[in-house]
Design an enzyme around this catalytic site. Structure first.
Site, mmCIF file in Angstrom:
data_model
loop_
_atom_site.group_PDB
_atom_site.id
_atom_site.type_symbol
_atom_site.label_atom_id
_atom_site.label_comp_id
_atom_site.label_asym_id
_atom_site.label_seq_id
_atom_site.Cartn_x
_atom_site.Cartn_y
_atom_site.Cartn_z
ATOM 1 N N ALA A 65 17.524 86.889 58.144
ATOM 2 C CA ALA A 65 17.519 87.611 59.413
ATOM 3 C C ALA A 65 18.118 86.743 60.519
ATOM 4 O O ALA A 65 17.989 85.510 60.476
ATOM 5 C CB ALA A 65 16.086 87.981 59.782
ATOM 6 N N GLY A 114 15.944 86.761 54.338
ATOM 7 C CA GLY A 114 16.394 88.121 54.051
ATOM 8 C C GLY A 114 17.458 88.194 52.965
ATOM 9 O O GLY A 114 17.553 89.188 52.243
ATOM 10 N N GLU A 117 15.459 88.266 49.994
ATOM 11 C CA GLU A 117 14.739 89.550 49.894
ATOM 12 C C GLU A 117 15.665 90.683 49.430
ATOM 13 O O GLU A 117 15.234 91.577 48.695
ATOM 14 C CB GLU A 117 14.085 89.884 51.232
ATOM 15 C CG GLU A 117 12.861 88.997 51.509
ATOM 16 C CD GLU A 117 12.378 89.077 52.938
ATOM 17 O OE1 GLU A 117 13.204 88.879 53.858
ATOM 18 O OE2 GLU A 117 11.178 89.352 53.155
HETATM 19 N N1 COA Z 1 20.095 83.386 61.997
HETATM 20 C C1 COA Z 1 21.003 83.155 62.949
HETATM 21 N N2 COA Z 1 21.978 82.237 62.844
HETATM 22 C C2 COA Z 1 22.023 81.522 61.717
HETATM 23 C C3 COA Z 1 21.099 81.702 60.685
HETATM 24 C C4 COA Z 1 20.097 82.679 60.856
HETATM 25 N N3 COA Z 1 19.204 82.963 59.896
HETATM 26 N N4 COA Z 1 21.372 80.824 59.698
HETATM 27 C C5 COA Z 1 22.452 80.146 60.107
HETATM 28 N N5 COA Z 1 22.844 80.543 61.327
HETATM 29 C C6 COA Z 1 23.988 80.066 62.102
HETATM 30 C C7 COA Z 1 23.700 78.715 62.762
HETATM 31 O O1 COA Z 1 23.029 78.911 63.988
HETATM 32 C C8 COA Z 1 25.092 78.184 62.920
HETATM 33 O O2 COA Z 1 25.703 78.832 64.019
HETATM 34 P P1 COA Z 1 26.457 77.935 65.175
HETATM 35 O O3 COA Z 1 27.541 77.219 64.420
HETATM 36 O O4 COA Z 1 26.980 78.969 66.129
HETATM 37 O O5 COA Z 1 25.412 77.030 65.721
HETATM 38 C C9 COA Z 1 25.808 78.670 61.680
HETATM 39 O O6 COA Z 1 25.070 79.785 61.227
HETATM 40 C C10 COA Z 1 25.852 77.653 60.559
HETATM 41 O O7 COA Z 1 24.523 77.262 60.261
HETATM 42 P P2 COA Z 1 24.007 75.742 60.343
HETATM 43 O O8 COA Z 1 22.537 75.769 60.576
HETATM 44 O O9 COA Z 1 24.835 74.939 61.310
HETATM 45 O O10 COA Z 1 24.330 75.249 58.868
HETATM 46 P P3 COA Z 1 23.589 74.094 58.063
HETATM 47 O O11 COA Z 1 24.440 73.828 56.869
HETATM 48 O O12 COA Z 1 23.283 72.931 58.946
HETATM 49 O O13 COA Z 1 22.193 74.717 57.597
HETATM 50 C C11 COA Z 1 20.718 76.417 56.731
HETATM 51 C C12 COA Z 1 22.136 75.805 56.696
HETATM 52 C C13 COA Z 1 20.743 77.660 55.879
HETATM 53 C C14 COA Z 1 19.738 75.388 56.154
HETATM 54 C C15 COA Z 1 20.332 76.728 58.183
HETATM 55 O O14 COA Z 1 21.378 77.479 58.783
HETATM 56 C C16 COA Z 1 19.057 77.504 58.327
HETATM 57 O O15 COA Z 1 17.973 76.960 58.213
HETATM 58 N N6 COA Z 1 19.159 78.847 58.603
HETATM 59 C C17 COA Z 1 18.010 79.682 58.790
HETATM 60 C C18 COA Z 1 17.394 80.065 57.451
HETATM 61 C C19 COA Z 1 16.134 80.865 57.677
HETATM 62 O O16 COA Z 1 15.120 80.373 58.131
HETATM 63 N N7 COA Z 1 16.189 82.156 57.330
HETATM 64 C C20 COA Z 1 15.053 83.044 57.416
HETATM 65 C C21 COA Z 1 15.055 83.774 58.702
HETATM 66 S S1 COA Z 1 13.603 84.789 58.855
#
Ligand code: COA
Length: 263
Positions: A65, A114, A117
């Site tokens: 999400a 998500g 999911e």
């Molecule tokens: N929602 C919104 N934006 C997201 C996202 C999410 N779930 N997951 C990644 N992004 C965005 C980041 O903000 C970033 O955007 P930016 O470049 O404009 O700042 C871009 O996608 C790349 O992600 P980034 O976090 O820089 O990559 P990473 O390799 O350092 O980390 C993850 C990868 C997957 C570990 C990390 O993005 C993350 O923890 N995402 C959330 C996962 C999560 O908790 N999902 C459940 C949501 S309920």
């Protein structure tokens, strides 16, 4: 194509691609709404017999999400957060779970929150050997909200699911295969080809029979076995007057390939 969800139809397969690669295909409200609209169109398109769902870019199927967006809904309080975020996401996974044509998720990378999911909800899934899965909601201070607390325990068993849900730790495609979250793990370059090959193995059969299996299994899993057996019998009863059942039986007797019409 700049559409937030891309759709390409060929050989009776609809290929849907989540297309926000710069945000790891995070599931914004707009993306979910677009996906739902495209699923509506695909469901009534007789030229389509199966769906493959994947993610754009090199890194992610979907990182879940859109946290930035739903944080805004959370700030607006419970009714808004439930309406805009939870119900929308639950409706999406319920739609994918109950879809009348087989949906094969081709997990091309990160499938967190998500993204995981959606994989749980779909009828079938194939993972790239570069895929990575996680239930990271716990680290945000919340439980999963798109069905993740309900479908994963049913799929993987309570204790396996609990470990993933309570730790939030990422797990590799081999573990996803072990717990029944995906059907196969394949080399990354072969992912779409493998998903298509699986789709073709299903497309050989009557679309009516395929639909009846999807409905009986998915509905029956959420019922007692007694109620599920009634659903199974109803699905068979619907097919008794069909061309396709007569054709399947006649083709078997004549030792020839069946020619199905979907009627
Ligand atoms: N929602 C919104 N934006 C997201 C996202 C999410 N779930 N997951 C990644 N992004 C965005 C980041 O903000 C970033 O955007 P930016 O470049 O404009 O700042 C871009 O996608 C790349 O992600 P980034 O976090 O820089 O990559 P990473 O390799 O350092 O980390 C993850 C990868 C997957 C570990 C990390 O993005 C993350 O923890 N995402 C959330 C996962 C999560 O908790 N999902 C459940 C949501 S309920």
């Amino acid at each position: 194509m700049s559409d937030i969800v891309q759709l390409e139809i060929s050989d009776r397969i609809a290929l849907l691609t989540l297309n926000r690669p710069d945000k790891l295909n995070a599931l914004s409200y707009e993306l979910i709404d677009r996906l739902m609209t495209l699923l509506d169109a695909i469901e009534t398109d007789h030229a389509v017999g199966a769906v493959i769902l994947t993610g754009a870019g090199e890194r992610a199927f979907s990182a879940g999400a859109d946290i930035t967006q739903f944080s805004g809904s959370v700030r607006q309080g419970t009714p808004t957060a439930l309406r805009d975020f939870v119900r929308r996401g639950q409706a999406m996974t319920a739609r994918i779970e109950a879809f009348a044509k087989p949906i094969i998720v081709a997990v091309n990378g990160i499938a967190f929150g998500g993204g995981c999911e959606i994989t749980e909800a779909a009828a079938l899934a194939i993972a790239s050997d570069r895929a990575s899965f996680a239930k990271p909601e716990i680290a945000l201070g919340m439980p999963p909200t798109f069905g993740g607390t309900q479908r994963l325990p049913r799929l993987a068993g309570r204790k396996r699911a609990m470990e993933l849900l309570l730790t939030g730790d990422p797990f590799p495609p081999a573990r996803a295969l072990e717990i029944g979250l995906v059907n196969a793990v394949v080399p990354h370059e072969e992912l779409l080809q493998a998903a298509r090959a699986l789709a073709y193995r299903i497309l050989r059969h009557s679309p009516l029979a395929v639909g009846s299996v999807l409905a009986a299994v998915t509905r029956g899993l959420n019922m007692s076995i007694g109620e599920g057996l009634i659903v199974e019998a109803e699905q068979f009863a619907r097919l008794v007057p069909s061309h396709d059942l007569g054709e399947g039986l006649a083709a078997w007797a004549a030792r020839r390939p069946a020619v199905y019409t979907g009627r």
